[in-house]
Design an enzyme around this catalytic site. Structure first.
Site, PDB file in Angstrom:
ATOM      1  N   THR A 406       6.860   5.993  -1.569  1.00 23.42           N
ATOM      2  CA  THR A 406       7.731   7.117  -1.899  1.00 23.42           C
ATOM      3  C   THR A 406       7.522   8.204  -0.846  1.00 23.42           C
ATOM      4  O   THR A 406       6.387   8.652  -0.604  1.00 23.42           O
ATOM      5  CB  THR A 406       7.451   7.655  -3.314  1.00 23.42           C
ATOM      6  N   HIS A 458      -5.913   0.344 -11.934  1.00 22.11           N
ATOM      7  CA  HIS A 458      -7.361   0.140 -11.903  1.00 22.11           C
ATOM      8  C   HIS A 458      -7.780  -1.163 -12.582  1.00 22.11           C
ATOM      9  O   HIS A 458      -8.933  -1.590 -12.442  1.00 22.11           O
ATOM     10  CB  HIS A 458      -8.075   1.318 -12.566  1.00 22.11           C
TER      11      HIS A 458
END
Length: 487
Positions: A406, A458
């Site tokens: 982005t 994660h």
């Protein structure tokens, strides 16, 4: 061939198709035809917006538009007829199919000749089949006259240990309805209703039944448990009061607010971000890097004959650096399969590019971006951005992404904490490139500096692996010759 069948074949109906993967609805943005227009097979008749993109729909028939079932701005479920076409307009006037669906026969068969009703159509499956179990009528005993229904009910009540209901009186002229009388015997009520009355402390003998055959219903019990209305109190004569003017400067907030329905791309984006934020445990790391050499390479590539006609900008080299870093750490290119409790490692990289469009944020991706040369990557990146701005991105281009970039720097923003695209493992935010004081070769000098932010899942990527990935992206941008030595 019956008249109804011939009519249905002449007037063909086009239904809203599923233009994506499992989409359930789409909004009609624009009609390109009107009733009476001639259309040919494959001609685009309208543009619709799904939860992923704006798509043009071609008609699969030749003929004349008979009817547009919905106007512009209407959201229509997939499978609903949106347009009908007269495929034989020269055959003369005839009855067109009803707006509710396909053409039907002009007259319905008599009830005696009608076939048994089939299952009712539902969204999934065929609905519940009609019951095939029928109660057989009792045969009258020989020599015993048939008893009226009232007498039979009375006999059955006595066999059940209850008093027989009073015989029905002869019909009289209609009168104002009165409250049903309370049965003198054991009240009639179903077990759940009896339990409800017991729980509420209501004596069923005091409840006036309103159900069929004098049966007490749940509503009767609730009505009996409701407190009696308080006696009417004569209304007080209103005392005229002075009208207090509103304080100056106070304005109704609702008069200065606008409400816009959430639909299309905006609705899909909102759902995806909520799903991602509350499903994947996000970790975001930041790094500030001197990209002076990269910015110099961008200017050189713009003059390179091999890049002629291609859009060359810093985002192109950031994308290439990201792909090189993923190649050095392929474990990051994975997804989490919650249903099977597996990690899916992918030997291909579909690189998503977040693009702001008038309809909202979309994330189309470049398929197999990891094996493309720099000119190929530049060409596909340019096509992707142009198609997104025009609102022509196909749903297929927005599925199957593995990682995303982005570019928040185009808005002058230093960096951010991007949210993962659902199903992806990482997203890299590229901040604004600015001249800043920087220690270079032992001296403080003005250098072109940017900040990168990497968010990752994660569950898939631990802190060490995520840090190495981000550090490698920064290392390539600091010394772009690593595109050759590492690539």
């Amino acid at each position: 061939m019956t008249a109804g069948t011939a009519n249905a074949q002449r007037f063909r109906e086009f239904k809203m198709p599923d233009v994506g993967e499992g989409l359930t609805e789409a909004e009609i943005l624009k009609w390109y035809v009107q009733a009476g227009d001639t259309v040919t097979d494959g001609q685009v008749v309208c543009e619709v917006e799904t939860a992923k993109a704006a798509v043009e729909l071609p008609i699969p028939y030749d003929g004349v538009v008979h009817e547009l079932r919905f106007g512009e701005g209407v959201t229509v479920d997939v499978g609903t007829v949106i347009i009908s076409v007269d495929t034989d307009p020269g055959a003369g006037p005839t009855q067109a199919p009803a707006a509710g669906g396909a053409a039907q026969a002009a007259a319905a068969p008599d009830e005696e000749d009608a076939e048994p009703q089939g299952r009712q159509a539902v969204l999934v499956g065929y609905g519940a089949a009609p019951s095939s179990t029928k109660r057989r009528a009792r045969k009258p005993q020989p020599g015993v006259p048939a008893q009226p229904a009232a007498a039979t009910a009375g006999l059955q009540a006595e066999l059940n240990g209850r008093s027989a209901p009073a015989p029905l009186a002869a019909p009289v002229a209609p009168a104002a309805p009165a409250a049903p009388a309370v049965s003198a015997g054991r009240p009639l009520a179903k077990p759940p209703v009896r339990k409800l009355a017991k729980d509420l402390g209501i004596d069923l003998a005091t409840v006036a039944p309103t159900g069929p055959d004098g049966i007490i219903t749940r509503e009767d019990v609730h009505a009996a448990a409701a407190p009696a209305p308080a006696p009417a109190v004569p209304a007080e004569v209103p005392v005229p009061t002075a009208v207090v003017p509103a304080e100056p400067g106070i304005v109704d907030a609702a008069a200065r607010e606008r409400r816009v329905p959430v639909k299309g791309v905006r609705k899909a984006t909102a759902q995806a971000m909520v799903t991602s934020a509350f499903t994947a445990p996000h970790v975001t790391e930041f790094i500030t890097v001197d990209v002076t050499r990269t910015m110099k390479l961008v200017q050189e590539l713009k003059q390179d004959p091999d890049m002629a006609g291609l859009r060359v900008n810093p985002l192109l080299l950031v994308a290439k650096a990201f792909l090189v870093a993923i190649k050095r750490h392929p474990e990051v290119n994975a997804s989490w399969d919650e249903a099977n409790q597996e990690i899916v490692y992918k030997d291909y990289v579909n690189l998503g590019i977040a693009a702001a469009t008038p309809r909202g944020l979309i994330v189309p991706n470049i398929k197999d971006a990891g094996v493309k040369t720099l000119p190929q990557l530049a060409a596909e990146l340019g096509d992707l951005v142009a198609t997104a701005r025009e609102g022509k991105t196909s749903p297929a281009a927005m599925t199957g992404g593995t990682v995303t970039i982005t570019n928040v720097g185009v808005f002058g923003v230093d960096t951010g904490t991007p949210i993962l695209n659902p199903g992806e493992s990482a997203i890299l935010a590229f901040g604004a490139v600015k001249l800043q004081p920087w220690v270079h070769k032992g001296k403080v000098t003005a250098r072109q500096v940017t900040t990168l932010a990497l968010s990752f899942d994660h569950r898939l990527i631990d802190g060490e692996l995520g840090s190495k990935l981000l550090a490698d992206v920064a290392a390539v941008l600091e010394r772009p010759k690593r595109l050759i030595t590492w690539g």
